[in-house]
Design a protein around this motif. Structure first.
Motif, PDB file in Angstrom:
ATOM      1  N   ILE A  73       0.850  -1.178   0.000  1.00  0.00           N
ATOM      2  CA  ILE A  73       0.000   0.000   0.000  1.00  0.00           C
ATOM      3  C   ILE A  73       0.893   1.238   0.000  1.00  0.00           C
ATOM      4  O   ILE A  73       1.819   1.341   0.806  1.00  0.00           O
ATOM      5  CB  ILE A  73      -0.923   0.001   1.234  1.00  0.00           C
ATOM      6  CG1 ILE A  73      -1.912  -1.168   1.130  1.00  0.00           C
ATOM      7  CG2 ILE A  73      -1.665   1.320   1.370  1.00  0.00           C
ATOM      8  CD1 ILE A  73      -2.801  -1.333   2.331  1.00  0.00           C
ATOM      9  N   PRO A  74       0.649   2.196  -0.897  1.00  0.00           N
ATOM     10  CA  PRO A  74       1.530   3.365  -1.004  1.00  0.00           C
ATOM     11  C   PRO A  74       1.519   4.224   0.263  1.00  0.00           C
ATOM     12  O   PRO A  74       0.458   4.558   0.782  1.00  0.00           O
ATOM     13  CB  PRO A  74       0.933   4.140  -2.189  1.00  0.00           C
ATOM     14  CG  PRO A  74       0.108   3.148  -2.938  1.00  0.00           C
ATOM     15  CD  PRO A  74      -0.412   2.196  -1.918  1.00  0.00           C
ATOM     16  N   ILE A  75       2.714   4.569   0.752  1.00  0.00           N
ATOM     17  CA  ILE A  75       2.836   5.493   1.882  1.00  0.00           C
ATOM     18  C   ILE A  75       3.835   6.603   1.562  1.00  0.00           C
ATOM     19  O   ILE A  75       4.170   7.406   2.425  1.00  0.00           O
ATOM     20  CB  ILE A  75       3.267   4.768   3.173  1.00  0.00           C
ATOM     21  CG1 ILE A  75       4.601   4.027   2.968  1.00  0.00           C
ATOM     22  CG2 ILE A  75       2.189   3.821   3.658  1.00  0.00           C
ATOM     23  CD1 ILE A  75       5.190   3.475   4.261  1.00  0.00           C
ATOM     24  N   SER A  76       4.297   6.636   0.326  1.00  0.00           N
ATOM     25  CA  SER A  76       5.250   7.663  -0.082  1.00  0.00           C
ATOM     26  C   SER A  76       4.606   9.039   0.012  1.00  0.00           C
ATOM     27  O   SER A  76       3.470   9.239  -0.419  1.00  0.00           O
ATOM     28  CB  SER A  76       5.716   7.403  -1.515  1.00  0.00           C
ATOM     29  OG  SER A  76       6.622   8.395  -1.938  1.00  0.00           O
ATOM     30  N   GLY A  77       5.320   9.997   0.599  1.00  0.00           N
ATOM     31  CA  GLY A  77       4.820  11.355   0.713  1.00  0.00           C
ATOM     32  C   GLY A  77       3.927  11.594   1.909  1.00  0.00           C
ATOM     33  O   GLY A  77       3.570  12.735   2.200  1.00  0.00           O
ATOM     34  N   MET A  78       3.550  10.540   2.614  1.00  0.00           N
ATOM     35  CA  MET A  78       2.709  10.701   3.801  1.00  0.00           C
ATOM     36  C   MET A  78       3.546  11.147   4.987  1.00  0.00           C
ATOM     37  O   MET A  78       4.750  10.905   5.052  1.00  0.00           O
ATOM     38  CB  MET A  78       2.029   9.376   4.163  1.00  0.00           C
ATOM     39  CG  MET A  78       0.962   8.922   3.216  1.00  0.00           C
ATOM     40  SD  MET A  78       0.144   7.425   3.850  1.00  0.00           S
ATOM     41  CE  MET A  78      -1.041   7.132   2.528  1.00  0.00           C
ATOM     42  N   GLY A  79       2.893  11.788   5.951  1.00  0.00           N
ATOM     43  CA  GLY A  79       3.539  12.068   7.213  1.00  0.00           C
ATOM     44  C   GLY A  79       3.909  10.757   7.889  1.00  0.00           C
ATOM     45  O   GLY A  79       3.270   9.722   7.653  1.00  0.00           O
ATOM     46  N   THR A  80       4.924  10.790   8.733  1.00  0.00           N
ATOM     47  CA  THR A  80       5.421   9.557   9.344  1.00  0.00           C
ATOM     48  C   THR A  80       4.343   8.836  10.146  1.00  0.00           C
ATOM     49  O   THR A  80       4.145   7.627   9.991  1.00  0.00           O
ATOM     50  CB  THR A  80       6.625   9.860  10.249  1.00  0.00           C
ATOM     51  OG1 THR A  80       7.628  10.536   9.486  1.00  0.00           O
ATOM     52  CG2 THR A  80       7.211   8.580  10.819  1.00  0.00           C
ATOM     53  N   GLN A  81       3.645   9.554  11.018  1.00  0.00           N
ATOM     54  CA  GLN A  81       2.650   8.904  11.865  1.00  0.00           C
ATOM     55  C   GLN A  81       1.474   8.384  11.048  1.00  0.00           C
ATOM     56  O   GLN A  81       0.960   7.289  11.306  1.00  0.00           O
ATOM     57  CB  GLN A  81       2.150   9.875  12.936  1.00  0.00           C
ATOM     58  CG  GLN A  81       1.349   9.201  14.052  1.00  0.00           C
ATOM     59  CD  GLN A  81       2.179   8.183  14.826  1.00  0.00           C
ATOM     60  OE1 GLN A  81       3.211   8.512  15.403  1.00  0.00           O
ATOM     61  NE2 GLN A  81       1.737   6.932  14.833  1.00  0.00           N
ATOM     62  N   VAL A  82       1.064   9.145  10.043  1.00  0.00           N
ATOM     63  CA  VAL A  82      -0.038   8.701   9.182  1.00  0.00           C
ATOM     64  C   VAL A  82       0.365   7.435   8.430  1.00  0.00           C
ATOM     65  O   VAL A  82      -0.388   6.455   8.369  1.00  0.00           O
ATOM     66  CB  VAL A  82      -0.437   9.811   8.187  1.00  0.00           C
ATOM     67  CG1 VAL A  82      -1.466   9.288   7.184  1.00  0.00           C
ATOM     68  CG2 VAL A  82      -0.990  11.015   8.929  1.00  0.00           C
ATOM     69  N   ALA A 113       8.531  -0.787   2.947  1.00  0.00           N
ATOM     70  CA  ALA A 113       8.066   0.433   3.611  1.00  0.00           C
ATOM     71  C   ALA A 113       9.165   1.490   3.623  1.00  0.00           C
ATOM     72  O   ALA A 113       8.910   2.671   3.365  1.00  0.00           O
ATOM     73  CB  ALA A 113       7.620   0.112   5.035  1.00  0.00           C
ATOM     74  N   ALA A 114      10.398   1.070   3.911  1.00  0.00           N
ATOM     75  CA  ALA A 114      11.519   2.007   3.975  1.00  0.00           C
ATOM     76  C   ALA A 114      11.812   2.633   2.614  1.00  0.00           C
ATOM     77  O   ALA A 114      12.198   3.803   2.531  1.00  0.00           O
ATOM     78  CB  ALA A 114      12.761   1.301   4.505  1.00  0.00           C
ATOM     79  N   ASP A 115      11.632   1.859   1.545  1.00  0.00           N
ATOM     80  CA  ASP A 115      11.862   2.395   0.204  1.00  0.00           C
ATOM     81  C   ASP A 115      10.892   3.536  -0.111  1.00  0.00           C
ATOM     82  O   ASP A 115      11.231   4.462  -0.850  1.00  0.00           O
ATOM     83  CB  ASP A 115      11.700   1.288  -0.844  1.00  0.00           C
ATOM     84  CG  ASP A 115      12.857   0.302  -0.834  1.00  0.00           C
ATOM     85  OD1 ASP A 115      13.918   0.638  -0.262  1.00  0.00           O
ATOM     86  OD2 ASP A 115      12.702  -0.804  -1.384  1.00  0.00           O
ATOM     87  N   GLY A 159      10.175   3.369   7.762  1.00  0.00           N
ATOM     88  CA  GLY A 159      11.088   2.232   7.748  1.00  0.00           C
ATOM     89  C   GLY A 159      11.970   2.192   8.983  1.00  0.00           C
ATOM     90  O   GLY A 159      12.220   1.121   9.547  1.00  0.00           O
ATOM     91  N   ASP A 160      12.426   3.361   9.431  1.00  0.00           N
ATOM     92  CA  ASP A 160      13.266   3.414  10.629  1.00  0.00           C
ATOM     93  C   ASP A 160      12.496   2.961  11.870  1.00  0.00           C
ATOM     94  O   ASP A 160      13.047   2.287  12.751  1.00  0.00           O
ATOM     95  CB  ASP A 160      13.797   4.834  10.842  1.00  0.00           C
ATOM     96  CG  ASP A 160      14.952   5.168   9.907  1.00  0.00           C
ATOM     97  OD1 ASP A 160      15.491   4.245   9.272  1.00  0.00           O
ATOM     98  OD2 ASP A 160      15.313   6.359   9.814  1.00  0.00           O
ATOM     99  N   ILE A 161      11.224   3.327  11.955  1.00  0.00           N
ATOM    100  CA  ILE A 161      10.416   2.901  13.100  1.00  0.00           C
ATOM    101  C   ILE A 161      10.206   1.391  13.068  1.00  0.00           C
ATOM    102  O   ILE A 161      10.309   0.714  14.100  1.00  0.00           O
ATOM    103  CB  ILE A 161       9.064   3.640  13.120  1.00  0.00           C
ATOM    104  CG1 ILE A 161       9.283   5.125  13.419  1.00  0.00           C
ATOM    105  CG2 ILE A 161       8.127   3.026  14.167  1.00  0.00           C
ATOM    106  CD1 ILE A 161       8.017   5.961  13.388  1.00  0.00           C
ATOM    107  N   LEU A 162       9.924   0.845  11.900  1.00  0.00           N
ATOM    108  CA  LEU A 162       9.746  -0.606  11.784  1.00  0.00           C
ATOM    109  C   LEU A 162      11.045  -1.335  12.125  1.00  0.00           C
ATOM    110  O   LEU A 162      11.027  -2.394  12.761  1.00  0.00           O
ATOM    111  CB  LEU A 162       9.290  -0.971  10.373  1.00  0.00           C
ATOM    112  CG  LEU A 162       7.914  -0.450   9.951  1.00  0.00           C
ATOM    113  CD1 LEU A 162       7.612  -0.862   8.510  1.00  0.00           C
ATOM    114  CD2 LEU A 162       6.821  -0.960  10.884  1.00  0.00           C
ATOM    115  N   GLU A 163      12.167  -0.770  11.705  1.00  0.00           N
ATOM    116  CA  GLU A 163      13.470  -1.364  12.025  1.00  0.00           C
ATOM    117  C   GLU A 163      13.720  -1.301  13.528  1.00  0.00           C
ATOM    118  O   GLU A 163      14.240  -2.250  14.130  1.00  0.00           O
ATOM    119  CB  GLU A 163      14.573  -0.619  11.278  1.00  0.00           C
ATOM    120  CG  GLU A 163      15.901  -1.338  11.235  1.00  0.00           C
ATOM    121  CD  GLU A 163      15.876  -2.567  10.348  1.00  0.00           C
ATOM    122  OE1 GLU A 163      16.243  -3.652  10.846  1.00  0.00           O
ATOM    123  OE2 GLU A 163      15.488  -2.462   9.174  1.00  0.00           O
TER     124      GLU A 163
END
Length: 275
Positions: free
Chosen positions: A2-11, A143-145, A151-155
């Motif tokens: 699911i695209p998350i590019s350009g979204m705020g980090t928390q969103v 997600a990190a890409d 990606g950092d939070i998931l890591e």
């Protein structure tokens, strides 16, 4: 994904969390990954030595990706020496390398006698766990890409359970980046030697707090807020800021410039006795 590019980090993180199980299933079922997983299940049981693993490029690459070692796939010479090392010998290569991923791979594959024997690869539960690792790693990397901060939070979530000292944090770039940002330590600190970096973290934060789930969520929120505040591209995409900028420009008032406030620091200031 699911695209998350350009979204705020928390969103972006909220969306990732809400759709996690569905996304893991979809990742495992993509044509490329499904073939890789089936190939792993079909052939890993025949691997008894390090040479067996190295001889099957697809199988070797699958295992490396599962253990987050994709960047080392082409270093077969090093990997062979690592897997042939004696894990019980403090002076062996696997124990002299600072990157914990090598030791983790060696421990999980459980090769003994200079890499000439293992029974681990025949165990179905281990095969299932390795497939889960592969899919999870594809999920985190995907997600990190799209969104480095997510990606950092998931890591961070993936690795924080194994953190005992600040050196454990500093060995992993994503973990170090996460903790620096969450604690307000400048990125320029990476230029310091690792001992000085560790002391800097020690002075800033009690590492034992990382055992508290509530504290981990707090760090995630701080990291997300600071990441978004530092990302000027997201500020420019913010609808409220665009509207304010338009109003100011129309009235000849110039450009709206957003500022970042340290709310935690402000809230800690002494209250006025005159209230």
């Amino acid at each position: 994904m699911i695209p998350i590019s350009g979204m705020g980090t928390q969103v972006g993180l909220n969306l990732i969390d809400a759709t996690r199980e569905k996304q893991l299933t979809l990742i495992a079922k993509t044509a490329q990954n499904a073939r890789a997983i089936q190939g792993f299940r079909d052939r890993i049981g025949s691997v008894q030595t390090v040479d067996d693993l190295m001889a099957d490029q697809d199988l070797y690459a699958f295992v490396m990706r599962a253990f987050d070692l994709e960047d080392q796939i082409f270093g077969k010479g090093l990997m062979k020496k690592v897997l042939q090392s004696d894990l019980s010998d403090p002076k062996s290569l696997v124990n002299r390398l600072t990157d914990p991923r090598f030791r983790e791979l060696h421990k999980e594959l459980a090769f003994v006698a200079n890499g000439t024997f293992t029974t681990r690869t025949k165990q179905k539960y281990w095969q299932d766990l390795t497939v889960d690792r592969f899919v999870e790693r594809a999920f985190i990397n995907g997600a990190a890409d799209q969104n480095e901060s997510v990606g950092d939070i998931l890591e961070f979530r993936e690795r924080v359970g194994g953190v005992k000292t600040w050196f454990d944090v500093l060995k992993k770039p994503a973990l170090g980046r996460f903790m620096r940002r969450a604690l307000g330590i400048p990125d320029e600190a990476v230029r310091l030697d690792i001992d000085r970096q560790a002391k800097l973290f020690e002075a800033k934060y009690d590492i034992k707090k990382l055992q508290d789930p509530a504290e981990l969520r707090k760090l995630e929120r701080k990291f997300a807020a600071i990441s978004d505040a530092l990302d000027t591209s997201r500020l420019q995409q913010n609808g409220a800021i665009q509207m304010l900028t338009g109003i100011l420009n129309a009235s000849g008032g110039g450009q709206f410039v957003p500022i970042t406030l340290d709310l935690e620091a402000i809230s800690s200031l002494p209250r006025s006795p005159y209230r």
